[in-house]
Design a protein around this motif. Structure first.
Motif, PDB file in Angstrom:
ATOM      1  N   ALA A 147      18.701 -12.257 -19.856  1.00  0.00           N
ATOM      2  CA  ALA A 147      18.557 -11.485 -18.624  1.00  0.00           C
ATOM      3  C   ALA A 147      19.288 -10.149 -18.710  1.00  0.00           C
ATOM      4  N   CYS A 148      19.209  -9.517 -19.886  1.00  0.00           N
ATOM      5  CA  CYS A 148      19.783  -8.174 -20.033  1.00  0.00           C
ATOM      6  C   CYS A 148      18.970  -7.189 -19.205  1.00  0.00           C
ATOM      7  N   GLU A 149      19.630  -6.134 -18.773  1.00  0.00           N
ATOM      8  CA  GLU A 149      18.964  -5.133 -17.942  1.00  0.00           C
ATOM      9  C   GLU A 149      18.351  -4.017 -18.771  1.00  0.00           C
ATOM     10  N   ALA A 150      18.732  -3.915 -20.034  1.00  0.00           N
ATOM     11  CA  ALA A 150      18.161  -2.894 -20.915  1.00  0.00           C
ATOM     12  C   ALA A 150      18.499  -3.218 -22.359  1.00  0.00           C
ATOM     13  N   ILE A 151      17.666  -2.703 -23.260  1.00  0.00           N
ATOM     14  CA  ILE A 151      17.970  -2.706 -24.694  1.00  0.00           C
ATOM     15  C   ILE A 151      18.393  -1.298 -25.074  1.00  0.00           C
ATOM     16  N   PHE A 152      19.519  -1.166 -25.746  1.00  0.00           N
ATOM     17  CA  PHE A 152      19.955   0.116 -26.285  1.00  0.00           C
ATOM     18  C   PHE A 152      19.666   0.113 -27.781  1.00  0.00           C
ATOM     19  N   LYS A 153      18.771   0.983 -28.213  1.00  0.00           N
ATOM     20  CA  LYS A 153      18.381   1.054 -29.626  1.00  0.00           C
ATOM     21  C   LYS A 153      19.113   2.237 -30.262  1.00  0.00           C
ATOM     22  N   GLY A 154      20.129   1.937 -31.076  1.00  0.00           N
ATOM     23  CA  GLY A 154      20.895   2.988 -31.735  1.00  0.00           C
ATOM     24  C   GLY A 154      20.190   3.445 -33.002  1.00  0.00           C
ATOM     25  N   THR A 155      19.905   4.747 -33.108  1.00  0.00           N
ATOM     26  CA  THR A 155      19.179   5.293 -34.251  1.00  0.00           C
ATOM     27  C   THR A 155      19.931   6.498 -34.817  1.00  0.00           C
ATOM     28  N   LYS A 156      19.293   7.179 -35.765  1.00  0.00           N
ATOM     29  CA  LYS A 156      19.915   8.357 -36.376  1.00  0.00           C
ATOM     30  C   LYS A 156      19.578   9.639 -35.628  1.00  0.00           C
ATOM     31  N   VAL A 157      18.684   9.562 -34.645  1.00  0.00           N
ATOM     32  CA  VAL A 157      18.324  10.733 -33.843  1.00  0.00           C
ATOM     33  C   VAL A 157      18.514  10.405 -32.371  1.00  0.00           C
ATOM     34  N   ASP A 158      18.551  11.459 -31.534  1.00  0.00           N
ATOM     35  CA  ASP A 158      18.947  11.294 -30.128  1.00  0.00           C
ATOM     36  C   ASP A 158      17.789  10.979 -29.197  1.00  0.00           C
ATOM     37  N   GLY A 159      16.847  10.166 -29.657  1.00  0.00           N
ATOM     38  CA  GLY A 159      15.738   9.793 -28.793  1.00  0.00           C
ATOM     39  C   GLY A 159      14.462   9.584 -29.574  1.00  0.00           C
ATOM     40  N   VAL A 160      13.348   9.585 -28.853  1.00  0.00           N
ATOM     41  CA  VAL A 160      12.030   9.382 -29.445  1.00  0.00           C
ATOM     42  C   VAL A 160      11.343  10.731 -29.571  1.00  0.00           C
ATOM     43  N   TYR A 161      10.830  11.017 -30.762  1.00  0.00           N
ATOM     44  CA  TYR A 161      10.132  12.274 -31.029  1.00  0.00           C
ATOM     45  C   TYR A 161       8.677  11.998 -31.408  1.00  0.00           C
ATOM     46  N   ASP A 162       7.829  13.020 -31.249  1.00  0.00           N
ATOM     47  CA  ASP A 162       6.423  12.859 -31.620  1.00  0.00           C
ATOM     48  C   ASP A 162       6.219  12.906 -33.128  1.00  0.00           C
ATOM     49  N   LYS A 163       7.229  13.400 -33.851  1.00  0.00           N
ATOM     50  CA  LYS A 163       7.221  13.408 -35.320  1.00  0.00           C
ATOM     51  C   LYS A 163       8.668  13.446 -35.793  1.00  0.00           C
ATOM     52  N   ASP A 164       8.887  13.248 -37.047  1.00  0.00           N
ATOM     53  CA  ASP A 164      10.242  13.174 -37.593  1.00  0.00           C
ATOM     54  C   ASP A 164      10.970  14.509 -37.406  1.00  0.00           C
TER      55      ASP A 164
ATOM     56  N   SER B 280      27.483   5.963 -18.424  1.00  0.00           N
ATOM     57  CA  SER B 280      28.141   6.697 -17.346  1.00  0.00           C
ATOM     58  C   SER B 280      27.228   7.756 -16.744  1.00  0.00           C
ATOM     59  N   GLY B 281      25.982   7.803 -17.215  1.00  0.00           N
ATOM     60  CA  GLY B 281      25.017   8.739 -16.648  1.00  0.00           C
ATOM     61  C   GLY B 281      24.898  10.040 -17.403  1.00  0.00           C
ATOM     62  N   ASP B 282      25.554  10.161 -18.557  1.00  0.00           N
ATOM     63  CA  ASP B 282      25.496  11.376 -19.352  1.00  0.00           C
ATOM     64  C   ASP B 282      24.774  11.100 -20.671  1.00  0.00           C
ATOM     65  N   GLY B 283      24.758  12.110 -21.532  1.00  0.00           N
ATOM     66  CA  GLY B 283      24.219  11.911 -22.874  1.00  0.00           C
ATOM     67  C   GLY B 283      22.734  12.191 -22.971  1.00  0.00           C
ATOM     68  N   THR B 284      22.269  12.268 -24.205  1.00  0.00           N
ATOM     69  CA  THR B 284      20.865  12.539 -24.504  1.00  0.00           C
ATOM     70  C   THR B 284      20.220  11.274 -25.045  1.00  0.00           C
ATOM     71  N   TYR B 285      19.066  10.941 -24.498  1.00  0.00           N
ATOM     72  CA  TYR B 285      18.392   9.709 -24.914  1.00  0.00           C
ATOM     73  C   TYR B 285      16.943   9.767 -24.443  1.00  0.00           C
ATOM     74  N   THR B 286      16.155   8.825 -24.901  1.00  0.00           N
ATOM     75  CA  THR B 286      14.793   8.637 -24.401  1.00  0.00           C
ATOM     76  C   THR B 286      14.701   7.262 -23.759  1.00  0.00           C
ATOM     77  N   LEU B 287      14.126   7.212 -22.579  1.00  0.00           N
ATOM     78  CA  LEU B 287      13.933   5.942 -21.886  1.00  0.00           C
ATOM     79  C   LEU B 287      12.484   5.487 -22.073  1.00  0.00           C
ATOM     80  N   VAL B 288      12.322   4.313 -22.657  1.00  0.00           N
ATOM     81  CA  VAL B 288      10.994   3.707 -22.790  1.00  0.00           C
ATOM     82  C   VAL B 288      10.864   2.673 -21.676  1.00  0.00           C
ATOM     83  N   GLY B 289       9.847   2.847 -20.845  1.00  0.00           N
ATOM     84  CA  GLY B 289       9.717   1.964 -19.699  1.00  0.00           C
ATOM     85  C   GLY B 289       8.285   1.907 -19.179  1.00  0.00           C
ATOM     86  N   PRO B 290       8.119   1.361 -17.987  1.00  0.00           N
ATOM     87  CA  PRO B 290       6.783   1.244 -17.391  1.00  0.00           C
ATOM     88  C   PRO B 290       6.132   2.597 -17.169  1.00  0.00           C
TER      89      PRO B 290
END
Length: 243
Positions: free
Chosen positions: A159-176, A233-243
């Motif tokens: 019953a986690c509220e989110a998955i945090f996927k730690g990667t080498k880049v700061d989010g999801v991009y359309d290409k590398d 804490s509401g800061d930082g750069t990331y991509t949210l994957v959701g509905p």
């Protein structure tokens, strides 16, 4: 960084998914203890503000089942070897976390009682309620399933509220972004867009399971110091994957 009393915690229980390669540091193989210790510090910083944390760590720094299969090894055997590699990584992370005073349990989908606990959902939930970090190892315990799918499955069961996927880049991009200067970063993307555009966040089974359970996935840079806690804490750069 703000003090713990000032932190606005967005999620109360999360699962952190990282690849085995994240533990290699600058090495080409295996575990880099200073890198493991740095990631443990990141986890501790989030644990200290009261967030309940699960972890799933891949095994690609030691053995990857698909690569073994591609080289002629029988796929089921290769996948089981990959599962054992995740147990080794989980034990290394447990050691690093407990050196920082964070109580941790390694919970394996493949029973091996001498080194870790077997997976029992209600017991794992109780560990989380007692503020212990739970590291889920050995994937789902089945061949042909990745640790991405295992992470989504365990996050749903816990019953986690989110998955945090730690990667080498700061989010999801359309290409590398490391190969293309014009790569576009998404602030938010839907599950279906990830599947249709082959954005490579997680494998298709994991994304579909997250979609069916409406489980958001936060993709962020694991190499960014304080990034994990900053996003909570509401800061930082990331991509949210959701509905």
């Amino acid at each position: 960084m703000e003090g713990a009393t000032d932190i606005r915690v967005t999620y109360k229980r999360v699962l952190l998914k990282i690849s085995g390669e994240a533990l290699m540091g600058d090495q080409g193989y295996g575990l880099h203890p200073p890198t493991v210790a740095r990631i443990a510090e990141e986890v501790k910083s989030v644990h200290d503000i009261g967030v309940e944390i699960c972890m799933v760590i891949g095994g690609g720094n030691i053995f990857r089942g698909l690569q073994g299969s591609a080289q002629g090894m029988e796929r089921t055997t290769a996948d089981y070897m990959g599962m054992l590699a995740t147990v080794m990584n989980a034990l290394a992370m447990q050691s690093a976390l407990e050196a920082l005073g964070v109580h941790t349990r390694v919970i394996s989908a493949i029973p091996m009682d001498q080194v870790c606990e077997p997976y029992i959902r209600r017991r794992a939930v109780r560990h989380l309620e007692k503020k212990r970090v739970c590291i889920f190892a050995a994937g789902t315990g089945n061949p042909y399933f990745t640790t991405d799918t295992a992470a989504t499955l365990r996050a749903s069961e816990m019953a986690c509220e989110a998955i945090f996927k730690g990667t080498k880049v700061d989010g999801v991009y359309d290409k590398d972004p490391k190969k293309h200067d014009d790569a576009k970063r998404y602030d938010k993307v839907t599950y279906d867009e990830v599947l249709q555009k082959h954005l490579g966040v997680m494998d298709a089974s994991a994304i579909a399971l997250a979609r069916d359970n409406r489980l958001p996935i936060v993709v962020f840079a694991l190499d960014e110091p304080g990034g994990f806690r900053g996003i909570l804490s509401g800061d930082g750069t990331y991509t949210l994957v959701g509905p």
